[in-house]
Design a protein around this motif. Structure first.
Motif, mmCIF file in Angstrom:
data_model
loop_
_atom_site.group_PDB
_atom_site.id
_atom_site.type_symbol
_atom_site.label_atom_id
_atom_site.label_comp_id
_atom_site.label_asym_id
_atom_site.label_seq_id
_atom_site.Cartn_x
_atom_site.Cartn_y
_atom_site.Cartn_z
ATOM 1 N N ARG A 87 0.421 -1.018 -0.032
ATOM 2 C CA ARG A 87 -0.331 0.113 0.155
ATOM 3 C C ARG A 87 0.788 1.412 -0.260
ATOM 4 N N LEU A 88 2.106 1.099 0.536
ATOM 5 C CA LEU A 88 2.523 2.091 1.047
ATOM 6 C C LEU A 88 4.023 2.673 -0.380
ATOM 7 N N ALA A 89 3.900 1.781 -1.383
ATOM 8 C CA ALA A 89 4.227 1.741 -2.636
ATOM 9 C C ALA A 89 3.424 2.746 -3.141
ATOM 10 N N ARG B 222 0.668 4.305 -2.837
ATOM 11 C CA ARG B 222 1.014 5.383 -2.358
ATOM 12 C C ARG B 222 1.687 6.818 -2.270
#
Lengths: 141, 79
Positions: free
Chosen positions: B2-4, B6
């Motif tokens: 998810r972070l990537a 985002r």
């Protein structure tokens, strides 16, 4: 037969109500694909049916060379998650299991056009001067 | 993962691929993926495991801008 159970569909439909702007899933597949190709497409078709804000375009990896080049896709099945803008978000393979919720998260973030990151992270990313390519390897479980 | 994604939304310089390792064994083998999640950064560096936002971002940025980052670490007092 769909790949999303009715009970899950209701929950997903609810989550997708958070969508602000339309999101387009651009999917690349190819005939003679590996076992997952057909499943991935079916899953995305089912998903796109759960929100008016969500649409699906499907291209053939071998035939639609312009689109393959436009999106820089180098393997299939591939799925681009975009709104009016392409942020560079790609899923390669069947987004099932845990990755399905990652896909939902990407759809919602793209729909809002907001990363949802902390202010400090946004600052650090604003200072970035070089291109970054992140390849995150995952498994479905 | 998810972070990537985002990060990719936040910065036009970032592209983020989510790759199902068992469907692309050649790629997983090339990048020596033995455990997931594993994040490969610009084909050179990598991060294993899921990290909190701040730590993950720092590891990612360190891979492309080592000079700037080590300077920041120096200011923070070093290890």
């Amino acid at each position: 037969m769909g790949l999303i159970r009715d009970s899950d569909a209701a929950e997903i439909r609810q989550r997708l109500q958070e969508m602000v702007h339309p999101v387009k899933l651009v999917h690349f597949t190819q005939e003679l694909n590996l076992e997952y190709g057909r499943e991935a497409r079916q899953l995305l078709e089912d998903l796109a049916g759960l929100s008016d804000q969500l649409s699906l375009e499907v291209y053939n990896f071998l035939l639609d060379k312009d689109k393959v080049a436009e999106y820089g896709v180098d393997k299939v099945p591939a799925t681009v998650v975009r709104n009016a803008k392409d942020y560079g978000i790609r899923f390669y393979g069947l987004p099932a299991g845990y990755e399905f919720s990652t896909l939902l998260d990407a759809i919602l973030s793209v729909s809002k056009g907001d990363s949802g990151l902390e202010a400090q992270s946004k600052q650090k990313l604003a200072a970035l001067t070089q291109p970054l390519h992140l390849q995150v390897f995952v498994t479905p479980t | 993962m998810r972070l990537a994604h985002r990060f990719a939304i936040e910065s036009d310089l970032i592209k983020a691929d989510c790759i199902e390792a068992t469907e692309f064994p050649d790629l997983a083998s090339r990048y020596r993926v033995y455990a997931v999640p594993k994040t490969v950064i610009n084909d050179s560096a990598s991060v294993e495991g899921a990290l909190p936002e701040e730590f993950f971002l720092d590891r990612v940025l360190k891979a492309v801008e080592p000079a700037a980052n080590s300077q920041a670490q120096g200011q923070a007092g070093g290890p």
